[in-house]
Design a protein around this motif. Structure first.
Motif, PDB file in Angstrom:
ATOM      1  N   GLU A 144      12.132  -1.598 110.926  1.00 36.90           N
ATOM      2  CA  GLU A 144      13.407  -1.956 110.287  1.00 36.90           C
ATOM      3  C   GLU A 144      13.150  -2.431 108.864  1.00 36.90           C
ATOM      4  OE1 GLU A 144      16.079  -4.438 112.497  1.00 36.90           O
ATOM      5  OE2 GLU A 144      15.860  -3.229 114.325  1.00 36.90           O
ATOM      6  N   ASP A 174      18.309  -1.797 108.204  1.00 39.65           N
ATOM      7  CA  ASP A 174      18.902  -3.008 108.784  1.00 39.65           C
ATOM      8  C   ASP A 174      20.077  -3.495 107.944  1.00 39.65           C
ATOM      9  OD1 ASP A 174      19.069  -5.093 110.567  1.00 39.65           O
ATOM     10  OD2 ASP A 174      17.192  -6.043 109.972  1.00 39.65           O
ATOM     11  N   LYS A 195      21.641   0.287 111.115  1.00 36.76           N
ATOM     12  CA  LYS A 195      22.150  -0.828 111.917  1.00 36.76           C
ATOM     13  C   LYS A 195      23.308  -1.453 111.146  1.00 36.76           C
ATOM     14  CE  LYS A 195      19.409  -3.130 114.527  1.00 36.76           C
ATOM     15  NZ  LYS A 195      18.424  -4.157 114.959  1.00 36.76           N
TER      16      LYS A 195
HETATM   17 CA    CA Z   1      16.409  -6.540 112.101  1.00 41.10          CA
END
Ligand code: CA
Ligand code: C2E
Ligand code: CA
Ligand code: CA
Length: 274
Positions: A144, A174, A195
């Motif tokens: 990430e 992220d 994300k």
């Molecule tokens: Ca993370």
């Protein structure tokens, strides 16, 4: 703080002095913690959007301080980044994850790397060595990164990212939406997953904007064959909405909080077999 207007003289207040001392203490203590077993990796499960199947875990570092108790990474990661300890810490986390999660089956593990780690020219070599020494398959590792890394735009960061990808490691972006990156960046840097930042998820049902943005991001990502994970899912309503727009994976307190190694077993029973 009132006196700190533009152009005014900055005075080194007692409060700032205490802050500097605290930072230095944390730094010294963290250096020690890296060798004394005070750090631990917690694992937060990630689920298919029906909440049934465990598809992965995000590794999150914890500091179990002998006197102060549990210290949150939000507190010591920034200090570690400024002092240069972060890369040692992140590589410690990675090695730990590879040792602990090697035999968990067909489940990916996401590890957070700081933009600072990418300033180390040989990041990909270090990661390769850790995978080799622990026997952890590259295909099950996801790294990430944050938008700042893409923005810094340093050539060595881009080279490391490509090298990691070429090893078969997946890249997740992220906190998507919290900064300035666009889907253009995502294409250029070829991330596998985005994300969606918690702040959007938390506004589902409160602002129409949040819902509309999530819907739009999921559609575009799907069109680019990018996987979408929603983080910070706390309510049934949020989960229902994310299902309805076709968000692939979900992570959050509604389904599971981060757990220590001893708490992972019950989630491994829900990993898809086959
Ligand atoms: Ca993370
Ligand atoms: P992050 O990468 O965005 O990680 C998600 C954070 O949200 C975690 O906080 C997690 O415990 C928390 N969280 C998960 N589900 C929910 C939810 O439903 N609601 C709310 N309100 N929070 C939720 P945590 O573990 O305190 O970590 C904070 C940040 O510290 C992480 O944010 C990450 O940026 C950084 N971090 C953690 N571990 C590492 C590490 O090993 N290396 C580096 N470089 N950074 C790390
Ligand atoms: Ca995040
Ligand atoms: Ca973050």
């Amino acid at each position: 703080a009132k006196a700190e207007g533009r152009g005014s003289l900055r005075v080194f207040t007692p409060r700032m002095e205490r802050e500097v001392v605290r930072r230095r203490d944390v730094e010294l203590e963290l250096k020690r913690a890296l060798t004394t077993g005070e750090l631990a990796v917690y694992y937060q499960p990630q689920f298919s959007n029906d909440g049934d199947v465990v598809v992965g875990f995000e590794a999150l570092v914890r500091w179990l301080h002998p006197v102060q108790g549990l210290i949150s990474p939000g507190e010591f990661i920034p200090i570690a980044e400024q002092s240069g300890l972060i890369t040692e810490l992140d590589m410690w986390v990675l090695r730990r994850v590879c040792e602990q999660a090697r035999d968990w089956g067909d489940v990916k593990i996401a590890v957070n790397l700081s933009p600072v780690d990418f300033r180390m020219g040989n990041l990909a070599d270090t990661v390769r060595r850790i995978l080799h020494e622990t026997g952890f398959p590259a295909e099950r590792l996801e790294i990430e990164i944050t938008e700042n890394l893409l923005f810094g735009n340093q050539p060595e960061a881009f080279a490391s990212l490509s090298a990691l990808r070429n090893m078969g490691i997946r890249i997740a972006l992220d906190d998507f939406g919290s900064g300035y990156s666009s889907l253009g960046y995502i294409r250029r840097f070829r991330v596998d997953t985005i994300k969606i930042d918690r702040s959007f998820i938390q506004n589902i049902g409160h602002t129409e904007d949040a819902a509309a943005i999530i819907d739009c991001v999921v559609r575009l990502a799907r069109a680019l064959a990018i996987t979408v994970t929603a983080e910070g899912v706390e309510t049934r309503e949020q989960l229902r909405y994310l299902q309805s727009v076709g968000c692939h994976y979900v992570q959050g307190f509604l389904l599971a909080a981060p757990v220590p190694l001893s708490g992972v077993d019950r989630y491994l029973e829900r990993v898809a077999r086959g």
